[in-house]
Every structure is written in C-alpha cells, then in structure tokens.
Design a protein around this motif. Structure first.
Motif, PDB file in Angstrom:
ATOM      1  N   LEU A 256      29.710  30.155  14.813  1.00 48.91           N
ATOM      2  CA  LEU A 256      30.743  30.103  15.856  1.00 48.91           C
ATOM      3  C   LEU A 256      30.193  29.455  17.121  1.00 48.91           C
ATOM      4  N   GLY A 257      28.937  29.824  17.451  1.00 46.41           N
ATOM      5  CA  GLY A 257      28.320  29.263  18.655  1.00 46.41           C
ATOM      6  C   GLY A 257      28.169  27.768  18.564  1.00 46.41           C
ATOM      7  N   GLN A 258      27.742  27.299  17.380  1.00 46.45           N
ATOM      8  CA  GLN A 258      27.622  25.851  17.170  1.00 46.45           C
ATOM      9  C   GLN A 258      28.965  25.166  17.348  1.00 46.45           C
ATOM     10  N   ALA A 259      30.002  25.808  16.779  1.00 47.44           N
ATOM     11  CA  ALA A 259      31.337  25.198  16.844  1.00 47.44           C
ATOM     12  C   ALA A 259      31.868  25.179  18.273  1.00 47.44           C
ATOM     13  N   VAL A 260      31.640  26.245  19.041  1.00 45.48           N
ATOM     14  CA  VAL A 260      32.230  26.384  20.380  1.00 45.48           C
ATOM     15  C   VAL A 260      31.354  25.702  21.428  1.00 45.48           C
ATOM     16  N   PHE A 261      30.034  25.975  21.428  1.00 45.08           N
ATOM     17  CA  PHE A 261      29.141  25.462  22.468  1.00 45.08           C
ATOM     18  C   PHE A 261      28.458  24.166  22.080  1.00 45.08           C
ATOM     19  N   GLY A 262      28.525  23.823  20.799  1.00 44.88           N
ATOM     20  CA  GLY A 262      27.702  22.707  20.330  1.00 44.88           C
ATOM     21  C   GLY A 262      26.258  23.158  20.261  1.00 44.88           C
ATOM     22  N   GLY A 263      25.310  22.242  20.416  1.00 40.72           N
ATOM     23  CA  GLY A 263      23.898  22.642  20.355  1.00 40.72           C
ATOM     24  C   GLY A 263      23.280  22.819  21.719  1.00 40.72           C
ATOM     25  N   GLY A 264      24.120  23.047  22.732  1.00 41.56           N
ATOM     26  CA  GLY A 264      23.644  23.050  24.114  1.00 41.56           C
ATOM     27  C   GLY A 264      22.950  24.325  24.523  1.00 41.56           C
ATOM     28  N   PRO A 265      22.645  24.472  25.821  1.00 42.49           N
ATOM     29  CA  PRO A 265      21.897  25.624  26.318  1.00 42.49           C
ATOM     30  C   PRO A 265      22.618  26.961  26.088  1.00 42.49           C
ATOM     31  N   LEU A 266      23.953  26.939  26.159  1.00 39.34           N
ATOM     32  CA  LEU A 266      24.664  28.199  25.942  1.00 39.34           C
ATOM     33  C   LEU A 266      24.458  28.720  24.524  1.00 39.34           C
ATOM     34  N   TYR A 267      24.376  27.774  23.582  1.00 38.27           N
ATOM     35  CA  TYR A 267      24.121  28.162  22.192  1.00 38.27           C
ATOM     36  C   TYR A 267      22.741  28.812  22.087  1.00 38.27           C
ATOM     37  N   VAL A 268      21.765  28.224  22.762  1.00 39.10           N
ATOM     38  CA  VAL A 268      20.391  28.759  22.738  1.00 39.10           C
ATOM     39  C   VAL A 268      20.368  30.153  23.366  1.00 39.10           C
ATOM     40  N   ILE A 269      21.082  30.292  24.506  1.00 40.02           N
ATOM     41  CA  ILE A 269      21.124  31.600  25.161  1.00 40.02           C
ATOM     42  C   ILE A 269      21.784  32.634  24.243  1.00 40.02           C
TER      43      ILE A 269
END
Lengths: 147, 466
Positions: free
Chosen positions: B140-153
C-alpha cells in the motif's frame, strides 16, 4: 584458648566467631543445620531469614517459636528495595565479619538425587558460596539434607 | 537486542516507546488519508500483482461463503487483540489510574478502529495480496507514497512498532512466570530477580522460546499468527469466565452488571476461539491445542514435585530434638544456707528437663529435720533424701545417679555442688571445708555423661555475699 588469642592478635576487640544459619522455610533442613551449629562450640549460632515480605517473616518467626528453636536467636533481615537476595545476604555476612573473628555461613539445602530435580531448584547455596568466596574470615558450608 | 535491553532493566520505556508510536500513527494516518483521497479524487493504480510472490489459492468467481465471513471475522478479531495491553498496565498510569486508562483505551479504540477501517477500504481498492516477501502495508505504501521518504518512514515506523509489540511480552511474561513459579507450578528460578532487579531467568527463557519458535516456523511470522490467536483467545475466555466467577462469589456493588459484561466477553471470546481454531486449524492452530495440555501437565508435575518435597521436609514440634534433651540437674544439699540457695538458682538457670535436690541423711531424725527445713523455705525444687548410715557420700550419690538414669534415661546429668570459698587457696579456713566435695568430684569425673559444677559461695567474715 589459643584460637581466641590468635584471633585477638589479628584484630583486637573482635567478638568470637559466629555460625550464621540461613533460614528459608523452617523445616528439617534448618533443624539439621542447627544441630551442626550446636556442635561447633567455638562459634555462636545465629539464624538469619532474608525476606521482602513482612507477612512471610511473621510466619517464620511463629514457626521458630512453635518448634522451640529459640535457643538460637532468629534475625529477620529485610531486603532493601534496590538490592537482590544475594546482595542482602552479602551485606548481612559482611556486617557480621566486621565484628567477629570468624563467620561460618551454613546454607541448608535439599540433597537431590535425580538430575532433572536440579532444574526445579535454585541451587541457592552454591550461588551464595560463589558470592562470598574470597571474603576474609568468611567460610560457607552448603549442608545437604538427604530426602 | 530487546532481550539485552530488558536484562539491563529498561527504565525510561514510557518516553522511548512513545516516539515510534506517534510516528507510526502519523504516517499510517497519512497513508490512509492520502491514499483514500487519491482513490476517490485522484488517480492511483492498484498494487502490481506478482504471482511468484503470492501465497494462497487463486480462485475465480464464487460467493461470499459463511466460511469466508467467519475467517474474515476471526482475522479481524485477532488484529484487535492488542487493546488488552492497557488492561495489564493500569497501575502504570498517572492518578486517577483507572480513569486515565479508560480514556486511553477509548482513544486507542477510536484510532485503531479508524485506521483499521481506513486501511481495509484502501486495500479493497488497491488490492494488495498475501506475500511472504512484502507486507500489505509495504504494498500500500509503495502504491500511495511511491518509493519516496514517506515510504521509508512507514517501513521504519512499522518495524519499530512491531519491536515495541514484541517488548510487551518481555514486560508481562517474566512477571507472570514469577507469580506462577512462586505458586510452585514453574521452576522457582523464574521468580529470582537478577542484578538489575529484573526477572532475568524469565527474560532469558522467553528469548530462547521465541527464538525456537522462529526457527521451527522458518521465520514465517504469518505462520505463527494462528498460534498466537488460539493462545490469546483461550486466555481471554478463561479470564472473562474467571471474572464471572469472581463477581458471583464476592457479590460486591453492581456485581450483576459485572457478571453480564464479563459473561458477554467470555462468550464472545469463546466464539472467536472456536472460529479461529476451526478456520486456521491446518494453518497452525492445532499446535497450541496439543502443546497447551502438555504444558498444563508439566505444571502439575512440577507442583507435585514441590508439594512432595514440602511434605518430606515439614517438621512438627515433636520431631525437633533439642541438643540438651533429657538433661537432669541434681543439686547436692548439705544443710540449707546461702550457698545452697545460690546453687539452686544457678541450677534452675540451666533450664534442664528435670531438677532435684539431693540430701544424704544418716538417720530418721536427720531426714525429718532436713524435710522440715526444706518445707519451711518453700523451695520449688523437689528434695530427694537418700539414707546412708555410714555417710559414704560418694557411693550414695553414685547409686542415686544410677537410679536417675533408670528413671529418666538421661543424656546428661549435671551435679551441682555448692562450695564455700572462705579465705585463699590452701588457707587453713579453706582447708577446713569442701574436702568431701573434692572426693566426690574426683569420683564423678570417671562417670559417663556426668557434668560436675561447683557453685562457689564467697564468704567474707565481715559481711555475707549477696
């Protein structure tokens, strides 16, 4: 007499030695330890019960009187909030050693004959002996009581 | 790392654990909020399906069966079991503890319910799939945030919150096992506190057991969930039922409402338990159904051992044999004077089992006289009189001691002899006294189990002692 003179020479003013019997539950192990202590006339017998629970200490004191063991004084020592059981025992023993020519710590334990039974018991005596190892004028006996 | 931290006695856990918790709630709220916004008002693609990573059965068509509904219900119930953690920690809250705990539980329920519902809605649109290689949140995180910093957080926050969740076991199991150990159902070593005043043995046991489970299940945490589910709902059911019995037994204020609430909880937990055990039986729920009875058997065996040990060691007053058993004291009495009184006091201070006074008489008049004197002074110690016409003190005393041995089966007989001390050693005054005592003491020296005590009475011709 020679032993007492020698002790006085080492540290003048020290009282005679003490046989310190550590008491958990008042049972046959303890009576066996008291019998041993009574056979050591050069040492004054004294019993010590370490507790965190005042209620538990009252039960022990009552059992001590009911079994007519008052010929050996029983001292109830409360563990401080920030110390473990072993630290409390060490503190008591060191306190006695500071005033006595010699301290013999007698720890009554059950003599277990099956290997798996050792998994269910704390081997407190051995832990205490290790803790007190090297203290001057202090010896420890782990006294096994065979079932 | 968690084990080491707990062995060191993590003290500031409240503050340390709050940071990842708030970060997790914030980033998850962002995930749900931004994801739903994109679903309804924006443009977002579904999660890319990778068949090689999919774990499960692919089905086409079909209807929403009862089995599927029950399975979904049981999975949801398991996901919400964390709320009970507050119940365990009520004493840790600020005063008033119960009110603050209740408020926290309400907030927790609101946040949990909202996020759970939001994630469910988001998942129904983005269609993540079960996979060992990637979690649903990661998909879900990949789909919503992409691979950006929010996904990492999001990933780090999830890992942190799971670590805190693992610490819950370290907070509760060692204390619980110490209580069970104190009751004798587990080895007593588990009730020991270590150097940092934590239950070190409980912490180590937990670490080893958890590690063993991970090895046994090959690190597949999904496979462990059925074990957890059966265990937690069994304990919920038993504890709720225990509260029902508590209310019915004690009948305190508002006990009836307590019975209703807890009975409802017990029934609901039991229903979920049956559903979980049934729907996830082959997935691992069978393990606790086999292991728990074995553990109970082990508890009983340990308790039996401790009880047998206690019975073997228990001692009654009749079993205690004091070192000075059957100790008899005999006080030799010539005539009644201060020295005799002092010797009688001393004899009584020895606290023997038996105590007598002995007088060797030469004739009947002598016997009557001493008896009258003894009665006049009202001594509480019985006087025994042995007749010896030739006043052979030593033989008469020895014969009397033999009779005492036969009477009481003595371990020790102590003969107390009052003696005058009048003047210095070898002075004429001293030489006039205690000659018979000297002969007696010499004779008794060779008698077994016999102690002779001289109680000196110092006589000053100018004033008496005492």
């Amino acid at each position: 007499m020679e032993t007492a003179d020698a002790a006085a020479h080492v540290r003048p003013g020290l009282d005679r030695g003490v046989a310190l019997i550590l008491v958990g539950d008042v049972d046959r192990r303890v009576v066996s330890a008291l019998s041993l202590a009574a056979r050591l006339p050069e040492l004054e017998p004294k019993a010590v019960h370490v507790t965190v629970d005042a209620r538990d200490s009252q039960e022990v004191a009552n059992a001590w009187m009911e079994l007519d063991l008052a010929w050996v004084p029983l001292h109830i020592e409360e563990q401080h909030a920030d110390e473990t059981f072993l630290e409390c025992v060490q503190r008591v023993v060191e306190g006695e050693a500071a005033q006595r020519s010699r301290v013999l710590v007698i720890v009554p334990e059950v003599d277990l004959d099956r290997w798996w039974q050792t998994l269910l018991h704390r081997s407190t005596g051995r832990r205490i002996a290790r803790r007190l190892h090297g203290h001057s004028r202090v010896s420890t006996i782990v006294l096994p009581y065979p079932l | 790392m968690i084990t080491l931290a707990n062995l060191r006695g993590v003290k500031e856990s409240g503050r340390i654990f709050a940071i990842p918790t708030y970060v997790y709630i914030t980033v998850l709220s962002l995930l749900v909020g931004w994801g739903l916004f994109q679903v309804f008002f924006g443009d977002i693609a579904e999660v890319e399906f990778k068949p090689e990573e999919f774990e499960g059965a692919l089905e086409a068509g079909g209807s929403l069966s009862l089995f599927l509904v029950l399975k979904g219900f049981s999975s949801g119930a398991v996901a919400l079991t964390g709320v009970e953690a507050i119940s365990n920690g009520v004493p840790a809250f600020k005063r008033p503890e119960s009110k603050n705990a209740a408020a926290t539980m309400v907030w927790m329920g609101v946040i949990l319910g909202t996020l759970f519902f939001g994630v469910s809605v988001l998942a129904s649109h983005l269609k993540p799939y079960p996979s060992h290689d990637e979690t649903v949140f990661s998909q879900l995180g990949q789909a919503v945030f992409g691979g950006g910093p929010l996904y990492v957080i999001l990933q780090f926050a999830t890992a942190a919150i799971l670590t805190l969740a693992a610490n819950t076991a370290y907070a509760d199991f060692p204390r619980l096992s110490s209580i069970i150990a104190r009751d004798g159902y587990l080895p007593r070593q588990l009730s020991n506190r270590g150097d940092r005043l934590v239950f070190s043995n409980g912490i180590i046991f937990l670490a080893i057991a958890a590690g063993g489970l991970l090895v046994a299940f090959k690190g597949l945490t999904n496979a462990l969930i059925p074990l957890y589910a059966v265990g937690v709902f069994t304990s919920f059911t038993l504890s709720q039922w225990g509260m029902v019995r508590h209310h019915r037994t004690l009948r305190e204020k508002a006990w009836r409402s307590g019975v209703v609430i807890n009975a409802t909880g017990a029934i609901a937990s039991a229903v979920v338990l049956l559903i979980v055990a049934g729907t996830k039986f082959t997935s691992g729920a069978w393990v606790p159904l086999v292991v728990v009875p074995f553990i109970i058997g082990l508890f009983v065996a340990i308790k039996t051992h401790y009880r047998r040990l206690e019975d073997s060691l228990r001692i009654e007053p009749a079993d205690v044999h004091p070192e000075h058993e059957n100790h008899t004291v005999v006080v030799l009495v010539g005539r009644i004077h201060r020295g005799v009184v002092k010797a009688l006091h001393y004899a009584r201070s020895l606290r023997p089992n038996h105590i007598t006074a002995l007088y060797i008489s030469v004739d009947a008049d002598d016997e009557a006289h001493i008896q009258d004197e003894w009665n006049r002074f009202k001594f509480e110690i019985p006087l025994e009189i042995v007749n010896s016409p030739y006043r052979d003190l030593t033989a008469a005393v020895e014969k009397y001691l033999e009779e005492l041995d036969a009477r009481w089966d003595d371990d020790t007989i102590t003969v107390v002899i009052p003696e005058f001390v009048a003047g210095r050693l070898l002075s004429p005054t001293q030489l006039l006294h205690n000659q018979s005592a000297g002969a007696l003491k010499l004779a008794l020296l060779y008698r077994r189990n016999t102690v002779v005590i001289s109680v000196p009475y110092h006589v000053d011709h100018r004033k008496p002692e005492g």
